[in-house]
Design a protein around this motif. Structure first.
Motif, PDB file in Angstrom:
ATOM      1  N   ASN A 148       0.811  -1.222   0.000  1.00 35.52           N
ATOM      2  CA  ASN A 148       0.000   0.000   0.000  1.00 35.52           C
ATOM      3  C   ASN A 148       0.842   1.270   0.000  1.00 35.52           C
ATOM      4  OD1 ASN A 148       0.996  -0.003   2.585  1.00 35.52           O
ATOM      5  ND2 ASN A 148      -0.970  -0.388   3.578  1.00 35.52           N
ATOM      6  N   GLY A 149       2.175   1.111  -0.100  1.00 38.16           N
ATOM      7  CA  GLY A 149       3.063   2.271  -0.169  1.00 38.16           C
ATOM      8  C   GLY A 149       3.623   2.718   1.166  1.00 38.16           C
ATOM      9  N   TYR A 150       3.107   2.174   2.276  1.00 36.14           N
ATOM     10  CA  TYR A 150       3.623   2.523   3.592  1.00 36.14           C
ATOM     11  C   TYR A 150       4.975   1.851   3.808  1.00 36.14           C
ATOM     12  CZ  TYR A 150      -0.651   4.769   5.308  1.00 36.14           C
ATOM     13  OH  TYR A 150      -1.705   5.619   5.504  1.00 36.14           O
ATOM     14  N   LEU A 151       5.843   2.532   4.566  1.00 40.14           N
ATOM     15  CA  LEU A 151       7.132   1.956   4.927  1.00 40.14           C
ATOM     16  C   LEU A 151       7.007   1.236   6.262  1.00 40.14           C
ATOM     17  CD1 LEU A 151       9.554   4.911   4.052  1.00 40.14           C
ATOM     18  CD2 LEU A 151       8.827   3.016   2.592  1.00 40.14           C
ATOM     19  N   THR A 152       7.783   0.188   6.435  1.00 39.05           N
ATOM     20  CA  THR A 152       7.777  -0.528   7.702  1.00 39.05           C
ATOM     21  C   THR A 152       9.170  -1.079   7.957  1.00 39.05           C
ATOM     22  OG1 THR A 152       6.617  -2.181   9.051  1.00 39.05           O
ATOM     23  CG2 THR A 152       7.132  -2.798   6.782  1.00 39.05           C
ATOM     24  N   LEU A 153       9.370  -1.606   9.165  1.00 38.47           N
ATOM     25  CA  LEU A 153      10.632  -2.236   9.521  1.00 38.47           C
ATOM     26  C   LEU A 153      10.495  -3.744   9.377  1.00 38.47           C
ATOM     27  CD1 LEU A 153      11.451  -0.249  12.792  1.00 38.47           C
ATOM     28  CD2 LEU A 153      12.409   0.134  10.528  1.00 38.47           C
ATOM     29  N   GLU A 154      11.490  -4.363   8.817  1.00 38.13           N
ATOM     30  CA  GLU A 154      11.484  -5.812   8.718  1.00 38.13           C
ATOM     31  C   GLU A 154      11.485  -6.403  10.124  1.00 38.13           C
ATOM     32  OE1 GLU A 154      13.926  -9.303   6.319  1.00 38.13           O
ATOM     33  OE2 GLU A 154      14.902  -7.399   6.790  1.00 38.13           O
ATOM     34  N   SER A 155      10.588  -7.337  10.396  1.00 36.10           N
ATOM     35  CA  SER A 155      10.452  -7.897  11.738  1.00 36.10           C
ATOM     36  C   SER A 155      11.061  -9.289  11.815  1.00 36.10           C
ATOM     37  CB  SER A 155       8.978  -7.953  12.155  1.00 36.10           C
ATOM     38  OG  SER A 155       8.227  -8.718  11.215  1.00 36.10           O
ATOM     39  N   SER A 239      -4.601   4.319   8.162  1.00 37.90           N
ATOM     40  CA  SER A 239      -4.784   5.756   8.366  1.00 37.90           C
ATOM     41  C   SER A 239      -4.486   6.156   9.806  1.00 37.90           C
ATOM     42  CB  SER A 239      -6.211   6.167   7.999  1.00 37.90           C
ATOM     43  OG  SER A 239      -7.152   5.586   8.896  1.00 37.90           O
ATOM     44  N   ASN A 240      -4.376   5.181  10.697  1.00 39.36           N
ATOM     45  CA  ASN A 240      -4.044   5.452  12.095  1.00 39.36           C
ATOM     46  C   ASN A 240      -2.542   5.616  12.320  1.00 39.36           C
ATOM     47  OD1 ASN A 240      -6.724   5.084  13.559  1.00 39.36           O
ATOM     48  ND2 ASN A 240      -6.586   3.157  12.429  1.00 39.36           N
ATOM     49  N   PHE A 241      -1.750   5.369  11.276  1.00 40.81           N
ATOM     50  CA  PHE A 241      -0.295   5.376  11.393  1.00 40.81           C
ATOM     51  C   PHE A 241       0.329   6.335  10.389  1.00 40.81           C
ATOM     52  CE2 PHE A 241      -1.863   1.364  12.907  1.00 40.81           C
ATOM     53  CZ  PHE A 241      -1.104   1.088  14.029  1.00 40.81           C
ATOM     54  N   PHE A 242       1.541   6.778  10.707  1.00 40.77           N
ATOM     55  CA  PHE A 242       2.303   7.572   9.748  1.00 40.77           C
ATOM     56  C   PHE A 242       2.802   6.664   8.624  1.00 40.77           C
ATOM     57  CE2 PHE A 242       2.896  10.224  13.615  1.00 40.77           C
ATOM     58  CZ  PHE A 242       2.436  11.431  13.106  1.00 40.77           C
ATOM     59  N   LYS A 243       2.931   7.215   7.467  1.00 40.27           N
ATOM     60  CA  LYS A 243       3.391   6.439   6.315  1.00 40.27           C
ATOM     61  C   LYS A 243       4.886   6.155   6.393  1.00 40.27           C
ATOM     62  CE  LYS A 243       2.748   6.207   1.296  1.00 40.27           C
ATOM     63  NZ  LYS A 243       2.148   6.886   0.109  1.00 40.27           N
ATOM     64  N   THR A 244       5.661   7.088   6.993  1.00 37.90           N
ATOM     65  CA  THR A 244       7.125   6.957   7.014  1.00 37.90           C
ATOM     66  C   THR A 244       7.681   6.648   8.393  1.00 37.90           C
ATOM     67  OG1 THR A 244       7.507   9.325   7.458  1.00 37.90           O
ATOM     68  CG2 THR A 244       7.257   8.657   5.153  1.00 37.90           C
ATOM     69  N   ASP A 245       6.793   6.353   9.346  1.00 39.67           N
ATOM     70  CA  ASP A 245       7.254   6.179  10.723  1.00 39.67           C
ATOM     71  C   ASP A 245       6.596   4.952  11.347  1.00 39.67           C
ATOM     72  OD1 ASP A 245       8.924   7.379  12.825  1.00 39.67           O
ATOM     73  OD2 ASP A 245       7.048   7.584  13.920  1.00 39.67           O
ATOM     74  N   HIS A 246       7.239   4.421  12.417  1.00 44.13           N
ATOM     75  CA  HIS A 246       6.677   3.260  13.112  1.00 44.13           C
ATOM     76  C   HIS A 246       5.611   3.658  14.129  1.00 44.13           C
ATOM     77  CE1 HIS A 246      10.024   4.654  15.659  1.00 44.13           C
ATOM     78  NE2 HIS A 246       9.369   4.151  16.676  1.00 44.13           N
ATOM     79  N   HIS A 247       5.491   4.942  14.447  1.00 41.55           N
ATOM     80  CA  HIS A 247       4.505   5.384  15.435  1.00 41.55           C
ATOM     81  C   HIS A 247       3.103   5.505  14.831  1.00 41.55           C
ATOM     82  CE1 HIS A 247       8.227   7.139  17.363  1.00 41.55           C
ATOM     83  NE2 HIS A 247       7.665   6.495  18.373  1.00 41.55           N
ATOM     84  N   TRP A 248       2.120   5.416  15.725  1.00 32.96           N
ATOM     85  CA  TRP A 248       0.773   5.786  15.308  1.00 32.96           C
ATOM     86  C   TRP A 248       0.631   7.301  15.392  1.00 32.96           C
ATOM     87  CZ3 TRP A 248      -2.323   2.660  19.534  1.00 32.96           C
ATOM     88  CH2 TRP A 248      -1.977   3.115  20.814  1.00 32.96           C
ATOM     89  N   LYS A 249      -0.394   7.834  14.745  1.00 34.96           N
ATOM     90  CA  LYS A 249      -0.595   9.275  14.722  1.00 34.96           C
ATOM     91  C   LYS A 249      -1.120   9.761  16.078  1.00 34.96           C
ATOM     92  CE  LYS A 249      -1.572   9.593   9.753  1.00 34.96           C
ATOM     93  NZ  LYS A 249      -2.592   9.909   8.718  1.00 34.96           N
ATOM     94  N   PRO A 250      -0.896  11.036  16.410  1.00 32.63           N
ATOM     95  CA  PRO A 250      -1.419  11.575  17.671  1.00 32.63           C
ATOM     96  C   PRO A 250      -2.930  11.424  17.793  1.00 32.63           C
ATOM     97  CG  PRO A 250       0.222  13.063  16.769  1.00 32.63           C
ATOM     98  CD  PRO A 250      -0.013  12.003  15.732  1.00 32.63           C
ATOM     99  N   GLU A 251      -3.647  11.527  16.680  1.00 35.77           N
ATOM    100  CA  GLU A 251      -5.095  11.331  16.720  1.00 35.77           C
ATOM    101  C   GLU A 251      -5.441   9.943  17.253  1.00 35.77           C
ATOM    102  OE1 GLU A 251      -4.442  14.438  13.497  1.00 35.77           O
ATOM    103  OE2 GLU A 251      -3.416  12.637  14.233  1.00 35.77           O
ATOM    104  N   THR A 252      -4.634   8.942  16.867  1.00 34.39           N
ATOM    105  CA  THR A 252      -4.847   7.579  17.353  1.00 34.39           C
ATOM    106  C   THR A 252      -4.475   7.476  18.824  1.00 34.39           C
ATOM    107  OG1 THR A 252      -4.116   6.893  15.139  1.00 34.39           O
ATOM    108  CG2 THR A 252      -4.508   5.154  16.748  1.00 34.39           C
ATOM    109  N   GLY A 253      -3.463   8.228  19.231  1.00 33.28           N
ATOM    110  CA  GLY A 253      -3.081   8.252  20.642  1.00 33.28           C
ATOM    111  C   GLY A 253      -4.192   8.808  21.516  1.00 33.28           C
ATOM    112  N   VAL A 254      -4.881   9.840  21.025  1.00 28.24           N
ATOM    113  CA  VAL A 254      -6.031  10.398  21.756  1.00 28.24           C
ATOM    114  C   VAL A 254      -7.107   9.322  21.921  1.00 28.24           C
ATOM    115  CG1 VAL A 254      -7.922  12.059  21.624  1.00 28.24           C
ATOM    116  CG2 VAL A 254      -5.596  12.773  21.033  1.00 28.24           C
ATOM    117  N   TRP A 255      -7.422   8.654  20.830  1.00 23.01           N
ATOM    118  CA  TRP A 255      -8.418   7.575  20.863  1.00 23.01           C
ATOM    119  C   TRP A 255      -8.006   6.485  21.867  1.00 23.01           C
ATOM    120  CZ3 TRP A 255      -7.221   2.521  19.541  1.00 23.01           C
ATOM    121  CH2 TRP A 255      -8.295   1.630  19.474  1.00 23.01           C
ATOM    122  N   ALA A 256      -6.717   6.100  21.845  1.00 23.08           N
ATOM    123  CA  ALA A 256      -6.228   5.048  22.737  1.00 23.08           C
ATOM    124  C   ALA A 256      -6.341   5.458  24.201  1.00 23.08           C
ATOM    125  CB  ALA A 256      -4.781   4.702  22.392  1.00 23.08           C
TER     126      ALA A 256
END
Length: 447
Positions: A148-155, A239-256
């Motif tokens: 989907n074009g998002y970047l991730t870290l190999e696990s 959509s809850n995560f940044f495309k270039t980062d491993h973190h979720w977005k602040p909006e998702t943090g508020v929800w959490a």
């Protein structure tokens, strides 16, 4: 007059090249010693453990000393990986190899990572990878491009046995002290069973989380799987995560934060305001194209584009007193003391992260007192940087909340708890951090 051979000039040129090389290395060593490493290599080289600052020596073991009584001991069923780690510390030859590897890493640091203009070469390599449509960026075995074009870290597959046993050990100690406890499993970027990874790659992040939670359930350790709640939330998972980062977005943090408050009410009988998870209760300031995440920094700007990031703060009037590490406490409104907005004005994408605006970057200890709340509830959260966009919002409905990041805190967690006397302890980690419970810089060591 003697005729000078061509080999003479070749020899002189070779000596000059060697001299320039060693001279440049000496310059880099002196530069780092005098000024630190700025502007030449991305601190994102550290990947998941990116930090704008080195570990600050706050002498945590002196402030929160170990008593020798509370020590987590692995049973004889320790994993092969842990056994090898133990042998490494005890076997002379392994210690020697460790020393050699340390020297090798140091040489690599000064000769390649500090090479002047190095990032231009790295960007050129990334541009080539992008042009040929590579899914795993060559030059690093960390970053993969999802379908989907998002970047991730190999696990990779992680030890889940020792963290499960450590969490059980910790839970039992807190129960003896009359302190509530729950483990919160934060998600990684990959949606479970979604098959967005490149062909040939396995989603070990969710596999590791599933194994850990299964073991906790078998030991009756209270836990909450935020992944399941996030799937129930609906909408596009990514959509809850940044495309270039491993973190979720602040909006998702508020929800959490709202979901955690709801869990505390249901499972432990608290009366916390779950409205903290409603984005309609906040002002949202969007800073456009100023954030390049940890994965984007590794892939470079030729492969990834900077993203927007939101600064989210309550509409209502607030007053908080915050202490970062051992700094002097500061008092002010939510947006005055829980953000460091200088990170939002820096376009040095490789060396600074806009996400660090939340809670002023990665700190070993962050203590937040809500001056408007008198319900007496005190929470200790233990975990990584996902919490930087959760804890500030959870702070609105309790009198005090502390965040301890085990990657930077090497004092006694047990002693910290005895001195601060929280009502509940939450261990809240993303599945990326799952790993052995050995060593005081592990997120799953609670001694």
């Amino acid at each position: 007059m003697k005729k000078i051979k061509a080999s003479y000039f070749v020899g002189v040129a070779f000596i000059c090249i060697i001299a320039v090389f060693f001279g440049s290395v000496c310059y880099r060593v002196c530069r780092v010693e005098l000024f630190g490493d700025y502007g030449e290599t991305p601190k994102a080289e550290t990947g998941l453990y990116f930090s704008e600052e080195d570990k600050i020596d706050c002498k945590w073991p002196e402030k929160y000393p170990f008593d020798g009584e509370h020590k987590f001991e692995l049973e004889s069923s320790q994993t092969e990986t842990e056994a090898e780690a133990q042998e490494t510390s005890e076997d002379g030859e392994s210690v020697y190899l460790s020393f050699v590897n340390k020297i090798k890493d140091s040489v690599d640091y000064y000769t390649s990572k500090l090479l002047p203009g190095r990032m231009k070469y790295v960007e050129t390599n990334a541009l080539f990878n992008k042009a040929v449509g590579m899914s795993v960026i060559s030059g690093t075995d960390l970053v993969a491009v999802m379908k989907n074009g998002y970047l991730t870290l190999e696990s990779t597959e992680k030890d889940t046995d020792s963290p499960a046993k450590s969490l059980k050990w910790f839970s039992d100690i807190l129960e003896e002290k009359g302190i509530d406890f729950a483990y919160i499993q934060y998600p990684s970027k990959e949606e479970k069973n979604d098959n967005q990874l490149p062909e040939g790659m396995t989603d070990y992040n969710n596999i590791n989380a599933d194994k850990l939670l299964e073991k906790l359930n078998s030991e009756n350790v209270k836990n909450v799987d935020i992944r399941e709640l996030l799937m129930q939330k609906g909408g596009n998972w990514y959509s809850n995560f940044f495309k270039t980062d491993h973190h979720w977005k602040p909006e998702t943090g508020v929800w959490a934060a709202g979901k955690i408050a709801d869990m505390l009410n249901l499972n432990f009988g608290y009366s916390l305001d779950t409205g903290i998870g409603d984005i309609n209760n906040y002002n949202v300031d969007v800073y456009e194209k100023i954030f390049l995440g940890s994965q984007g920094r590794l892939a470079t700007l030729t492969f990834a584009d900077p993203e927007d990031i939101s600064i989210i703060y309550p509409k209502k009037k607030t007053s908080f007193t915050v202490t970062y590490n051992t700094d002097s406490p500061i008092t002010g409104s939510f947006d005055e003391v829980l953000f460091n907005k200088s990170y939002l004005n820096n376009e040095d994408f490789y060396n600074y992260s806009a996400y660090s605006a939340y809670l002023n970057g990665n700190k070993a200890v962050t203590s937040i007192k809500n001056n408007d709340c008198k319900n007496g509830v005190k929470i200790l959260v233990i975990g990584g940087s996902y919490n930087k966009s959760v804890v500030p919002y959870l702070a609105q409905t309790v009198e005090r909340i502390d965040l301890v990041d085990g990657r930077y805190f090497d004092g006694s967690i047990i002693n910290y708890i005895e001195k601060t006397e929280p009502d509940i302890v939450l261990v809240a980690c993303t599945s990326l951090l799952i790993g052995p419970a050995s060593g005081h810089y592990s997120e799953y060591n609670f001694e």
